[in-house]
Design an enzyme around this catalytic site. Sequence first.
Site, PDB file in Angstrom:
ATOM      1  N   ASP A  35       0.821  -1.212   0.000  1.00  0.00           N
ATOM      2  CA  ASP A  35       0.000   0.000   0.000  1.00  0.00           C
ATOM      3  C   ASP A  35       0.856   1.263   0.000  1.00  0.00           C
ATOM      4  O   ASP A  35       1.933   1.288   0.604  1.00  0.00           O
ATOM      5  CB  ASP A  35      -0.902  -0.016   1.251  1.00  0.00           C
ATOM      6  CG  ASP A  35      -2.001   1.018   1.165  1.00  0.00           C
ATOM      7  OD1 ASP A  35      -2.282   1.508   0.050  1.00  0.00           O
ATOM      8  OD2 ASP A  35      -2.581   1.342   2.211  1.00  0.00           O
ATOM      9  N   ASN A  83     -10.673  -2.974  -6.435  1.00  0.00           N
ATOM     10  CA  ASN A  83      -9.882  -1.985  -7.182  1.00  0.00           C
ATOM     11  C   ASN A  83     -10.463  -1.672  -8.569  1.00  0.00           C
ATOM     12  O   ASN A  83     -10.055  -0.706  -9.215  1.00  0.00           O
ATOM     13  CB  ASN A  83      -8.425  -2.442  -7.336  1.00  0.00           C
ATOM     14  CG  ASN A  83      -7.625  -2.372  -6.043  1.00  0.00           C
ATOM     15  OD1 ASN A  83      -6.685  -3.138  -5.834  1.00  0.00           O
ATOM     16  ND2 ASN A  83      -7.986  -1.450  -5.145  1.00  0.00           N
TER      17      ASN A  83
HETATM   18  C1  FPP Z   1      -2.334   0.158  -3.217  1.00  0.00           C
HETATM   19  O1  FPP Z   1      -1.772   1.437  -3.171  1.00  0.00           O
HETATM   20  C2  FPP Z   1      -1.658  -0.605  -4.250  1.00  0.00           C
HETATM   21  C3  FPP Z   1      -2.254  -1.165  -5.318  1.00  0.00           C
HETATM   22  C4  FPP Z   1      -3.710  -1.096  -5.564  1.00  0.00           C
HETATM   23  C5  FPP Z   1      -1.465  -1.871  -6.325  1.00  0.00           C
HETATM   24  C6  FPP Z   1      -0.315  -2.631  -5.764  1.00  0.00           C
HETATM   25  C7  FPP Z   1       0.513  -3.176  -6.836  1.00  0.00           C
HETATM   26  C8  FPP Z   1       1.867  -3.142  -6.836  1.00  0.00           C
HETATM   27  C9  FPP Z   1       2.658  -2.604  -5.750  1.00  0.00           C
HETATM   28  C10 FPP Z   1       2.633  -3.745  -7.933  1.00  0.00           C
HETATM   29  C11 FPP Z   1       2.212  -5.143  -8.054  1.00  0.00           C
HETATM   30  C12 FPP Z   1       2.945  -5.926  -8.952  1.00  0.00           C
HETATM   31  C13 FPP Z   1       2.400  -6.962  -9.602  1.00  0.00           C
HETATM   32  C14 FPP Z   1       3.278  -7.859 -10.326  1.00  0.00           C
HETATM   33  C15 FPP Z   1       0.963  -7.211  -9.613  1.00  0.00           C
HETATM   34  P1  FPP Z   1      -2.682   2.677  -3.485  1.00  0.00           P
HETATM   35  O2  FPP Z   1      -2.675   2.913  -4.953  1.00  0.00           O
HETATM   36  O3  FPP Z   1      -4.033   2.476  -2.905  1.00  0.00           O
HETATM   37  O4  FPP Z   1      -1.896   3.809  -2.755  1.00  0.00           O
HETATM   38  P2  FPP Z   1      -2.522   5.003  -1.914  1.00  0.00           P
HETATM   39  O5  FPP Z   1      -3.248   4.381  -0.751  1.00  0.00           O
HETATM   40  O6  FPP Z   1      -1.325   5.780  -1.493  1.00  0.00           O
HETATM   41  O7  FPP Z   1      -3.426   5.761  -2.842  1.00  0.00           O
END
Ligand code: FPP
Length: 264
Positions: A35, A83
């Site tokens: 996250d 998501n």
């Molecule tokens: C949450 O952070 C993260 C995600 C929804 C995506 C996570 C994916 C990766 C780290 C890469 C994964 C790699 C593969 C191979 C699938 P957020 O976007 O909600 O962050 P925020 O809370 O700061 O907005």
Amino acid sequence: MAAQNENPSAGVPASGLSGRAAGSPRPLHVAIVMDGNGRWAKQRGLPRTLGHRAGVEALKRTVAAAPDLNIGWLTVFGFSTENWSRPAAEVSELMALPKRYFESDIVRLERDGVRVRVLGQREGLSPDLVRIIEDAQARTAKNDRFALNIAFNYGGQADIVEAARRFAEEVAAGRARPEDLDTALFSSRLATAESPPPDVVIRPSGEQRLSNFLLWESAYAEFVFQDVLWPDYGPEHLKAALQAFAGRERRYGAVLPDDVLAAG
Ligand code: FPP
């Protein structure tokens, strides 16, 4: 890694620290909610998509460090069933991440003995992405040094419902009886059936919730929350999380022998 859906209460230690980290007899199963990508990008005035790409680099660092830290299973949350409600452009970038990751790393994963599994529903994913996922799984299927589970289009509640539905279908077809169902059988129907329950669930970025990740499996997991955004995550953060875990007393609902004595 062989399937080990052991009864968690079987692991109650005799005394002392009960967390298992470096030096523990059984390799650990570590689960991570990756996250903070969006906030990391925002802090830099970048689009969120670049935060996700930086998140892939953090995943690479973490996978590389894990086997030397007595981690045998690593399960990461890459895309939740919730998501899909993000803006289309962001969903499209998130859908491109497995391809980005496997294109750059599949040869290394194969060579390093990493068995890859992508947990979650295939429905909703493009045929191209499904092919990339199946290819990564097939190429690494015989590896047994380290297991990497990527939860992608995964939701803990949906997985539990799916397992319940499958069992109900078996009963309806006469292949199972309702009384056959117990926690071990139910666990074996979940997407995580090939892994032991997670020992520790790590969530960086300062948020403190499970977000529909491994709901059933984390019944006795320890939780470690860290104030670092996922794209900045690296081996030192993983070590710190394992240190915190090693200081935890795991009782699985029981009492430790010393406490039994103290109670007289
Ligand atoms: C949450 O952070 C993260 C995600 C929804 C995506 C996570 C994916 C990766 C780290 C890469 C994964 C790699 C593969 C191979 C699938 P957020 O976007 O909600 O962050 P925020 O809370 O700061 O907005």
